[in-house]
Structure formats: structure tokens, C-alpha cells
Motif scaffolding. Structure first.
Motif, mmCIF file in Angstrom:
data_model
loop_
_atom_site.group_PDB
_atom_site.id
_atom_site.type_symbol
_atom_site.label_atom_id
_atom_site.label_comp_id
_atom_site.label_asym_id
_atom_site.label_seq_id
_atom_site.Cartn_x
_atom_site.Cartn_y
_atom_site.Cartn_z
ATOM 1 N N ALA A 290 1.806 -10.609 17.326
ATOM 2 C CA ALA A 290 1.226 -10.620 18.670
ATOM 3 C C ALA A 290 0.981 -9.182 19.088
ATOM 4 O O ALA A 290 1.737 -8.279 18.726
ATOM 5 N N THR A 291 -0.081 -8.969 19.837
ATOM 6 C CA THR A 291 -0.435 -7.635 20.341
ATOM 7 C C THR A 291 -0.573 -7.698 21.856
ATOM 8 O O THR A 291 -1.236 -8.594 22.384
ATOM 9 N N ILE B 175 -2.920 -13.295 20.541
ATOM 10 C CA ILE B 175 -2.085 -14.091 19.657
ATOM 11 C C ILE B 175 -2.889 -14.520 18.434
ATOM 12 O O ILE B 175 -4.134 -14.526 18.467
ATOM 13 N N SER B 176 -2.179 -14.877 17.375
ATOM 14 C CA SER B 176 -2.839 -15.246 16.117
ATOM 15 C C SER B 176 -2.455 -16.650 15.681
ATOM 16 O O SER B 176 -2.449 -16.958 14.495
ATOM 17 N N THR B 177 -2.144 -17.499 16.645
ATOM 18 C CA THR B 177 -1.635 -18.828 16.318
ATOM 19 C C THR B 177 -2.695 -19.912 16.397
ATOM 20 O O THR B 177 -2.374 -21.099 16.258
ATOM 21 N N ALA C 217 -6.955 -15.955 22.586
ATOM 22 C CA ALA C 217 -6.508 -16.857 21.523
ATOM 23 C C ALA C 217 -7.413 -16.831 20.298
ATOM 24 O O ALA C 217 -7.065 -17.413 19.270
ATOM 25 N N GLU C 218 -8.587 -16.201 20.389
ATOM 26 C CA GLU C 218 -9.433 -16.122 19.200
ATOM 27 C C GLU C 218 -8.727 -15.317 18.114
ATOM 28 O O GLU C 218 -8.011 -14.357 18.410
ATOM 29 N N LEU C 219 -8.933 -15.702 16.882
ATOM 30 C CA LEU C 219 -8.420 -14.917 15.760
ATOM 31 C C LEU C 219 -9.590 -14.382 14.960
ATOM 32 O O LEU C 219 -10.501 -15.125 14.593
ATOM 33 N N ASP C 220 -9.560 -13.094 14.714
ATOM 34 C CA ASP C 220 -10.575 -12.422 13.906
ATOM 35 C C ASP C 220 -9.832 -11.640 12.840
ATOM 36 O O ASP C 220 -9.088 -10.699 13.155
ATOM 37 N N THR C 221 -9.988 -12.035 11.586
ATOM 38 C CA THR C 221 -9.209 -11.382 10.535
ATOM 39 C C THR C 221 -9.571 -9.910 10.359
ATOM 40 O O THR C 221 -8.824 -9.172 9.714
ATOM 41 N N ALA C 222 -10.690 -9.480 10.941
ATOM 42 C CA ALA C 222 -11.071 -8.067 10.836
ATOM 43 C C ALA C 222 -10.471 -7.220 11.947
ATOM 44 O O ALA C 222 -10.377 -5.996 11.800
ATOM 45 N N THR C 223 -10.058 -7.841 13.047
ATOM 46 C CA THR C 223 -9.592 -7.053 14.195
ATOM 47 C C THR C 223 -8.232 -7.483 14.732
ATOM 48 O O THR C 223 -7.579 -6.707 15.434
#
Length: 804
Positions: free
Chosen positions: A484-485, A498-500, A530-536
Motif C-alpha cells: 500500500a502507498t 491499494i493493490s488488492t 483502487a486501480e492497479l497499474d503494474t507499471a506504476t
């Protein structure tokens, strides 16, 4: 400022969803010149592909290209699998189809309408082969082979011995055994699979927007299949996913297929799955045959168990399988103190749709035979099922409790929870009512179930599929990391990333609650991304929305990240107030000295200093406030040389009591009342908790009474629409009473455990126990699901014939 963790705070997500402002995959704008995809699928369960004629389809105006398995093989490796068997799996059939619905060609066109029309013109010539769908017959030496290079339909086989099961069975008063069959069923989310994929030749990079919910260990699997470094595969998950119950993990083969389609066609592509495709060709739960034997004493105490579990993963074993068999390995003995255990586990392949994650993953398959056996023990010994359960439940003083197979149950009071279920459901009173009803010709029954709900998977558990020698030859796997950031802007407002990848569980709300409590700022100042971006984004291979992992792991990452922010704020304030950091506390966004309350400093001012006046910060402190925390639990160790594994991080408890009435004329099961007691440690938001319990219970209800992805004995798919595949709707939902006890987990900082899958695991067997109890006078044993009126009517007719 009053703490909000543990309070029934309404979901912050609801406002945008109710106002039509949700951001689902089909709401995302597409790049210029995006084409659309239609997939040509096999109508046969098992056949060699002799030819694919695409010429007429290519002549349709607006068609940009058509790809087949032979086109994509040059760009792809087979997906890696977690077993040693050399099963080759591509996202499209190459030379042979192995289930109805398997992709054989992809039409890329200007829009979906043109693509669908052109798809009808693609002609595939097949050489049909004998199909196999029976789980046990697939293991026969003369069974039709799905994968000739493997040489068998068995993809994985492991045997485990814990304690001294041989002595337990030798010394038992009784050995009670039975065979159980658990069905293949789905999750049927409102939103089906959706993907937007773009290949950029200049950087040899794929960017994929998809409603994929993880686990993100599959990102590496996808990158390996695409033959690219993992940082050249960017996956972006939107903030809103229209339901999943686990099945959105199965999106990944189509993500790779769309990525290759974009590369070959030279343009971005979009694909939204339709309902028929979803039912026949997305993913599903695993159907399992279980042989179970219990060594018991005359008083009902179980000394040991032998279990032979045979999982059917469908036509291919694909990630994260064979996890369904091993996810519950640590809790194989459930809520019971059973020290001796033997497990013989098989993974077999048949001509059915491949399986994968689904809510309760492995739990419903485990508890159906285990909890049915507890009732059968009671029947055999002429005891009350409640007394058999009492005799075997793990005692409170034994926590933390280590199971025979290595699970570490962190906390619990199973006896208290079970007695609360009996009291809430008025078990004794119902038994009296049942006797009276039977005299009047009515068919009443009561079912009980006690289950352990694992949450937060230890990523090392999947390696139990390998022998200790095979594991020793590779890198160990362990942990359960989540990230988490949290950042604070110059005005003291907060963004939480979040990355969940939530799919309706309320992660945004609970994350905001945690941050509000730690930083003592109002929820209105907190925005959760809540979006997950594997680059950021900060993420790990374990990230995602599965295994009920947010309460135990995601919330812990947020908690510790918030404390890092708090630590920095306090250090800034201490420097400016010329006091010690430990002398300060935060209350309602104001930082005060404990020893001298007149010394005050606002959170907003501390944030402003970090951004606007970095030279005023303590020596060595970096400007800004931006903190990331990766959390994992130290108990998530790799399996040891004796195959002991703590396959999850926390373990909750569920005790269910359900009462039913069966109509003797129609054989329809009516659920009178459903009582469910949960212990998930500290509840972070009771309102959200109860909503998750309702969802899990109704999913379990579907598996008990209605849902089955059915095939005939030749492999033809029979349930391709909601006319044939029945799901429970609002009128079928029974009266549900939910109560909680709380034994906080010592493993997680907030004492929380995962919750939401428990009733998916418990409801099928609780209902089966109730139906079996109702049919006891007819000597009917329930050993398969779903319990449709047709099935029960046939059982009743058969019983009547036998008695006459």
C-alpha cells in the motif's frame, strides 16, 4: 476524534455506483483505431483440427484479420504450470480441441457486429475423438488421452502421511467410510470478462486493460507466455469490477490471446465476453470425488482420517491450479482435533472447461465430505450430530493450534461459536418440532456444519504439489506480501493507493477507515485509489482480490503505511516544537505535546512544511510525504521436508445451522431458516462484513440446490444459458440470521481475519446435512450435489420402491 475502524461505516464506493459513475472495463475509452474481437469456438469436446477455412470471412468488409493457433504459436510459449507433468496449454487450440468452447480462431474487425458475422463464415473441419468426462474413469489406463505427450490424464499425484493414521485405524472401534461427489459450478458475475489490449512495436511492449483480479503471480506467467521481460507487460485493472467470486482470475488466457491479436493485426483490440461464452469457456470451480474414511470411538471421537481426493481440472491444468487441491491442505481436518491424517491427492484432466479460482476455493470441496462424515458418524453410532461435533471441536485452550498437516490456527473459540449457533437456531426446540412434523407426514430436517475459514494464502503452499526433492531443486516459495502507498499533499489531504483489485468488497471504505484512525483526520480528506497499474503501482506477486486476503493482509499494509506517514509527521512536528517525538500524539488532526498540551501543531502544517519548506525539515529528512509499505507475515514459511505447510495466514471459524422442509409431492427443498455464526477476529466494518456473508451464503446455496456446469457422458455442454444453468435469485434467499464472536488474531496488527468465503464453504454441506437429516426415515444418504427437486424425487421414489 472517535475511531471508525470497527464501526458500520457506509461504503464510499456506493455513491459513484448508484449515480452511474462507476468505472468498469467497458467504460474505459479505447485507443484510436481499436478493433473488436469475436472468437470462433469448438462445438466438440475432443477432436483433431484438420483445417480452418477463413477465406470467405476475410472477404467481409471491415475484417482486419483472422488468427488461428498456428499463427500464434510462433509468438507464444505454452503457459507455465505448477506441476512437473509437461502439459502444454495455449490460449487457443493449436492442433486439437479438448473442450466445448475452446477458442479455435479469432476474428478481428472494425466492430463487434462485423466480427460476429465474419466468425460465422469461418469453417473448421474436425476429426472427432472419444471424449472422457468421468473423473475416475479418466484415470484408467485405457481412457482417451487428452495430452499424448503426458502419457496419462493424471497431471499430479501426491500422498501425505501425518501422525500415525495406521495405529488410529487399527485401534478404532468403528471405521466409517463413504464416497462423495462435488459438482462443477461457476460464479456468474454480473460483469463478464473484458479486455482492451495494445501492442507497441516501438518498445515491444503490451499494455492490457482487463478486469483481472489477480493473483499477480500470473503476470509473470503471462509475460513468459508472451516471450517478453515482465516489465514489458503492463496490466491495468479498473477501479470497479462487476463481481468476480474468484472467476476473474481466469481472464488471463484471453488477455494473452488479445495481446497477440493486437500484435498480429497491428492495432489495439477490445473483447467483451458474452454470457454464453462465460458459462462454457471462462473458468469454473473444481469438481471433486472424495473417498473418506474415519477411525472413530464409540463416543464419536475421531482418531484419524484417510482421504482420497480426485480433482478434475478440466482439459488443461492452468495457473493457479493445482491450487484448489492444496489451498486447504493445512486445514484438511477442519475445526476438529484430529492428529492422524492420510491424504492421497490426484489432479486429473477431462474434456471439460478448465478450472480455477472461485469463491471458497477448495473449501466447499473439502468440507462437503468432512462435515457429511460427522453427521454419518452420529447416525452410525446413534448419537446426536451436535454431540459428535462437540466431542471433536478444538478446545479453546489449545490455540494457537497446529493441525496434523502443519496449519497454525491463530486464535478461536470454536465451542462458544458452535453453542451460539445452536442457541440462536433453537436446535433442541426444532428437534421436538421435527418429531411432531414427521407424525403429520411432513419432511423436516436440520443440518449443522462447523468449518475453518482460511484467509491470506501463503504463496508457498502451491509447492506442496511437488515432492520435497523437487522443491529442494528450486527456489523456495513463501510469504503473502501485499503493498500500500500513502501520500499526503501540501494541504494535508491523503491519497491511498491499494493493490488488492476489489470487486465489490469495500476495500476503499475500510482503507479510508484505517488511515483516518491512524492519522486522526476526517474521512473526507482521504481518497483511495483502487486501480492497479503494474507499471506504476506498488504490488507483489501475491497482490489481488482472492483468498479473503484484504482483512488480513491488505489492511495490514495500509495500517503500516499509515504509521510511516504518522511517524514522519510527528518527526516534523517534534522538530518544530522542539520536543521529543515520543511526547507527541495526534487527536482530530492536531498534534499535541503530552507533557505540555499548549504545544500544538496541525497535521496540515506538518504536511505543508514537507512540501513548501523542505529546508525546515529535520536533518536528513527527505521532502514530501510519500510512504509505501510491503507487508508479509513471518508465519508464511515454505513447506518443510515433511510436507508440513501453514497454507494460510489467519483462520476464522463458521458455525451454521439450517432447517429445511421438503415437499413430499414436488420434492422441492425449502429452507426455513439459516443461522450462521462467524469469528473473523476483529471486524473492521460490520456493515460490509454482513454484506459479504450474505453474498458467500447465497453462492453456497446455489452450489447446494441449483448450480452445476453439466456435461453429458460424451462431453457435450448442457448448461450454456440461464435457462439451463439455474442461479438463486432474490425469492430463493432464505431467512438469514448472522451473529459474531471476536477472537482477535495475534498475527495481524488490527487483529482482523479474512471473511466472506466461509458460507460458500459451509452452506453446501450444511444444507446437504439438513436434507439428509430430513430423509433419514427413508434411509437416503446424500453424497452428491446439487439437490434439485428431480434428484430428491428420484431418491424418494427409489426409497419407496425398496421399502415395498
Amino acid at each position: 476524534m472517535e475511531n471508525v475502524v470497527g464501526k458500520p461505516v457506509p461504503r464510499v464506493e456506493d455513491a459513484r455506483l448508484l449515480m452511474g459513475q462507476g468505472k468498469y472495463i467497458d467504460d474505459i475509452g479505447t485507443p484510436p483505431n481499436t478493433a473488436h474481437i469475436a472468437i470462433v469456438r469448438s462445438a466438440y469436446p475432443h477432436a483433431n483440427i484438420q483445417s480452418i477455412q477463413i477465406e470467405k470471412a476475410l472477404e467481409v468488409p471491415g475484417v482486419k484479420g483472422i488468427i488461428t493457433g498456428k499463427d500464434v504459436v510462433q509468438y507464444l510459449n505454452p503457459f507455465s504450470v505448477g506441476v512437473s507433468a509437461p502439459v502444454k496449454y495455449y490460449p487457443i487450440a493449436v492442433d486439437k480441441v479438448r473442450y466445448v468452447g475452446e477458442p479455435v480462431a479469432v476474428v478481428i474487425a472494425k466492430n463487434r457486429y462485423i466480427a460476429e458475422d465474419a466468425a460465422e463464415l469461418v469453417k473448421v473441419k474436425y476429426e472427432t475423438l472419444e471424449a472422457i468426462v468421468d473423473i475416475e474413469k479418466s484415470m484408467d489406463d485405457d481412457a482417451p488421452l487428452l495430452h499424448e505427450n503426458v502419457g496419462s490424464n493424471i497431471a499430479n499425484h501426491r500422498s501425505f502421511h501425518y501422525g500415525d493414521a495406521h495405529s488410529a485405524f487399527k485401534n478404532a472401534d468403528r471405521i466409517i467410510k463413504h464416497r462423495f461427489n462435488f459438482p462443477k459450478y461457476s460464479a456468474t458475475p454480473v460483469e463478464t470478462y473484458g479486455i482492451i489490449a495494445q501492442y507497441e512495436s516501438s518498445s515491444d511492449q503490451y499494455t492490457i486493460n482487463a478486469n483481472f483480479h489477480g493473483p499477480f503471480v500470473i503476470q509473470a506467467v503471462m509475460a513468459g507466455a508472451l516471450k517478453i521481460p515482465s516489465n514489458r507487460l503492463r496490466i491495468i485493472v479498473p477501479k470497479d469490477i462487476g463481481g468476480s467470486y474468484g472467476i476473474k482470475a481466469g481472464t488471463f488466457p484471453y488477455m494473452v490471446l488479445c495481446a497477440i491479436a493486437s500484435r498480429i493485426a497491428g492495432c489495439p483490440v477490445k473483447w467483451i465476453e458474452d454470457r454464453q461464452e462465460h458459462l462454457s469457456a471462462s473458468s469454473s470451480g473444481t469438481d471433486r470425488v472424495t473417498y473418506i474414511e474415519a477411525a472413530v470411538q464409540e463416543d464419536g471421537k475421531v482418531l484419524g482420517l484417510k482421504m482420497k481426493m480426485i480433482d478434475n481440472v478440466g482439459a488443461y491444468i492452468r495457473a493457479p491450479e493445482p491450487a484448489c487441491l492444496y489451498r486447504t491442505h493445512a486445514n484438511t481436518t477442519g475445526a476438529y482435533d484430529i492428529p492422524n491424517l492420510m491424504v492421497d491427492g490426484y489432479i486429473v484432466m477431462t474434456n471439460k472447461l478448465p478450472t480455477g479460482l472461485i469463491r471458497g476455493y477448495g473449501g466447499q470441496e473439502l468440507y462437503f465430505p468432512l462435515e457429511r462424515m460427522m453427521q454419518m458418524i452420529a447416525l452410525e453410532l446413534q448419537l446426536d450430530p451436535a454431540d459428535v461435533i462437540r466431542r471433536n471441536l478444538i478446545k479453546t485452550e489449545k490455540f494457537p493450534y497446529q493441525t496434523a498437516s502443519g496449519g497454525i490456527y491463530d486464535s478461536g473459540d470454536y465451542e462458544k461459536g458452535f453453542e451460539l449457533a445452536l442457541a440462536t437456531g433453537k436446535y433442541t426446540e426444532f428437534r421436538e418440532k421435527q418429531e411432531k412434523a414427521r407424525k403429520e407426514g411432513k419432511i423436516f430436517g436440520v443440518g449443522l456444519a462447523c468449518i475453518v475459514e482460511p484467509s491470506g494464502s501463503n504463496m508457498g503452499y502451491i509447492t506442496i504439489a511437488l515432492t520435497p526433492e523437487e522443491r529442494a531443486a528450486s527456489l523456495p516459495k513463501s510469504g503473502c506480501a501485499e503493498a500500500a502507498t500513502i501520500s499526503m499533499d501540501p494541504m494535508g489531504n491523503v491519497n491511498v493507493r491499494i493493490s488488492t483489485t476489489p470487486s465489490g468488497q469495500g476495500h476503499e471504505t475500510v482503507a479510508a477507515q484505517i488511515v483516518a484512525d491512524v492519522l486522526q483526520i476526517p474521512g473526507e480528506q482521504i481518497n483511495v485509489v483502487a486501480e492497479l497499474d503494474t507499471a506504476t503501482s506498488a504490488w507483489s506477486i501475491a497482490s489481488g482480490s482472492y483468498s479473503s486476503r484484504f482483512a488480513s493482509l491488505g489492511s495490514s499494509a495500509v495500517y503500516y503505511a499509515a504509521h510511516r506517514v504518522k511517524e514522519k509527521i510527528l518527526k516534523i512536528a517534534a522538530h518544530h516544537l522542539q520536543t521529543n517525538k515520543d511526547d507527541l500524539e495526534i487527536e482530530s488532526a492536531i498534534i499535541r505535546s503530552k507533557s505540555n498540551p499548549s504545544k500544538k501543531y496541525s497535521v496540515k502544517r506538518a504536511a505543508g512544511s514537507a512540501h513548501w519548506n523542505p529546508l525546515s525539515l529535520p536533518d536528513g529528512m527527505q521532502p514530501g510525504i510519500y510512504e509505501t509499505y510491503y507487508y508479509t507475515a513471518s508465519i508464511a514459511e515454505p513447506p518443510d521436508e515433511n510436507d508440513l505447510i501453514n497454507s494460510s495466514i489467519t483462520y476464522g471459524f463458521v458455525a451454521d445451522m439450517v432447517t429445511v422442509e421438503i415437499d413430499p409431492e414436488t420434492a422441492e427443498v425449502k429452507i426455513l431458516d439459516y443461522f450462521t455464526i462467524h469469528d473473523a477476529g476483529k471486524l473492521l466494518n460490520p456493515l460490509i462484513v454482513d454484506g459479504q456473508i450474505y453474498g458467500g451464503l447465497v453462492h453456497g446455496l446455489g452450489g447446494a440446490l441449483y448450480e452445476e456446469l453439466a456435461y453429458d457422458d460424451k462431453g457435450q455442454f448442457l448448461t450454456g444459458s440461464f435457462m439451463d444453468y439455474l442461479c438463486p435469485t432474490a425469492p430463493e434467499i432464505p431467512n438469514i440470521t448472522i451473529k459474531h464472536i471476536e477472537t482477535p488474531s495475534p498475527v495481524t496488527p488490527l487483529g482482523a481475519k479474512g471473511l466472506g468465503e466461509g458460507n460458500t464453504m459451509s452452506a453446501p454441506v450444511a444444507i446437504a446435512n439438513a436434507v439428509s437429516d430430513a430423509l433419514t426415515p427413508y434411509n437416503i444418504v446424500i453424497d452428491s450435489l446439487p439437490l434439485s427437486p428431480t434428484k430428491i424425487w428420484e431418491l424418494l421414489q427409489s426409497a419407496k420402491v425398496k421399502t415395498t
